[in-house]
Design an enzyme around this catalytic site. Structure first.
Site, PDB file in Angstrom:
ATOM      1  N   ARG A  39     -11.538   1.387  -9.146  1.00 31.67           N
ATOM      2  CA  ARG A  39     -10.609   2.462  -9.525  1.00 31.67           C
ATOM      3  C   ARG A  39     -10.858   2.873 -10.976  1.00 31.67           C
ATOM      4  O   ARG A  39     -11.455   2.110 -11.742  1.00 31.67           O
ATOM      5  CB  ARG A  39      -9.167   1.958  -9.391  1.00 31.67           C
ATOM      6  N   ASP A  78       0.817  -1.212   0.000  1.00 30.65           N
ATOM      7  CA  ASP A  78       0.000   0.000   0.000  1.00 30.65           C
ATOM      8  C   ASP A  78       0.857   1.272   0.000  1.00 30.65           C
ATOM      9  O   ASP A  78       1.910   1.310   0.633  1.00 30.65           O
ATOM     10  CB  ASP A  78      -0.901  -0.016   1.244  1.00 30.65           C
ATOM     11  N   SER A  83      -8.224  -5.018   5.492  1.00 27.25           N
ATOM     12  CA  SER A  83      -8.714  -4.834   4.114  1.00 27.25           C
ATOM     13  C   SER A  83      -8.988  -6.146   3.368  1.00 27.25           C
ATOM     14  O   SER A  83      -8.510  -6.339   2.242  1.00 27.25           O
ATOM     15  CB  SER A  83      -7.739  -3.974   3.301  1.00 27.25           C
ATOM     16  N   ASN A 118     -10.607  -3.355  -5.874  1.00 21.69           N
ATOM     17  CA  ASN A 118      -9.810  -2.445  -6.699  1.00 21.69           C
ATOM     18  C   ASN A 118     -10.418  -2.189  -8.090  1.00 21.69           C
ATOM     19  O   ASN A 118      -9.998  -1.261  -8.789  1.00 21.69           O
ATOM     20  CB  ASN A 118      -8.365  -2.958  -6.871  1.00 21.69           C
TER      21      ASN A 118
END
Ligand code: FPP
Length: 221
Positions: free
Chosen positions: A53, A2, A174, A50
């Site tokens: 995005r 990250d 996460s 993700n």
């Protein structure tokens, strides 16, 4: 892994530069882990979340991953590293999928280290998938133990992680290896992934080595 975006922003660079730098870190950490004889290393490269995005960033990430694997295959073979994927790659762009499958097949007999790439992966998805597979195979309720359940996870046959490192100062899991991390030790660092070095990996390992793992039991006498 990250902090790629924040690393780039701090340098007034596009996010893609952060990801580029992130792959350099990944290469260095894989090599150092192999040198240290770590038998299993997992990199969380792309979560199921993700996909939200921007489209350009998602396609950049898969192009980068494709280039990374093409460029690293020889080195993975030389280091006797087996590449393994955690997650569902059927949703990935075809070129990426082909390169991943090729790299997995070329390294499948390697034994010194398993490099897991978590791709289109999330822990809850993995647990639900395991339940579905178990039902599909018609197992009866009393056949399902914790060990048996593990056989239906993406990490089947591998030990649970001893240590989970999260970079960039976030203090969350996460959706990462939720079932497997029940007794993992955590190392949180503010270092952004592109700045994470083999030296800091050593610090994390020293920190880990100083901890007492009771695994739910009492202090050893
Ligand atoms: C997290 O930083 C990083 C990612 C979501 C992508 C990581 C993937 C790669 C570097 C692609 C190549 C893969 C390998 C295995 C080398 P972020 O974008 O969430 O950073 P931010 O939180 O600072 O915005």
């Amino acid at each position: 892994m990250d902090g790629n975006g924040r690393w780039a922003r701090a340098k007034n660079l596009p996010r893609s530069e952060g990801h580029n730098q992130g792959t350099k870190t990944a290469r260095a950490i894989v090599e150092e882990s192999r040198r240290l004889n770590i038998r299993h290393l997992t990199l969380y490269a792309f979560s199921r979340e993700n996909w939200t995005r921007p489209k350009e960033e998602v396609s950049f990430l898969f192009d980068l991953l494709t280039r990374f694997l093409k460029g690293e295959l020889k080195s993975l073979i030389k280091q006797d590293i087996r590449l393994n994927i955690l997650g569902d790659i059927s949703d990935l762009p075809l070129t990426a999928r082909k390169v991943i499958e090729h790299a997995c097949s070329k390294t499948k007999s390697n034994r010194s280290m398993t490099l897991n790439l978590a791709l289109n992966y999330s822990g809850r998805w993995e647990i639900v998938r395991a339940c579905r597979l178990i039902l599909e195979q018609g197992l009866s309720a009393n056949e399902i133990t914790e060990e048996k359940f593990s056989d239906y996870l993406c990490t089947a046959g591998q030990p649970d992680p001893d240590l989970i490192i999260r970079t960039s100062g976030e203090l969350r899991i996460s959706n990462y290896l939720l079932y497997q991390s029940a007794y993992s030790e955590f190392y949180f660092t503010r270092t952004l992934w592109p700045d994470f070095t083999p030296q800091e990996l050593h610090l994390a390992l020293e920190d880990y080595a100083s901890r007492q793992r009771r695994l739910g039991g009492t202090d050893p006498k």
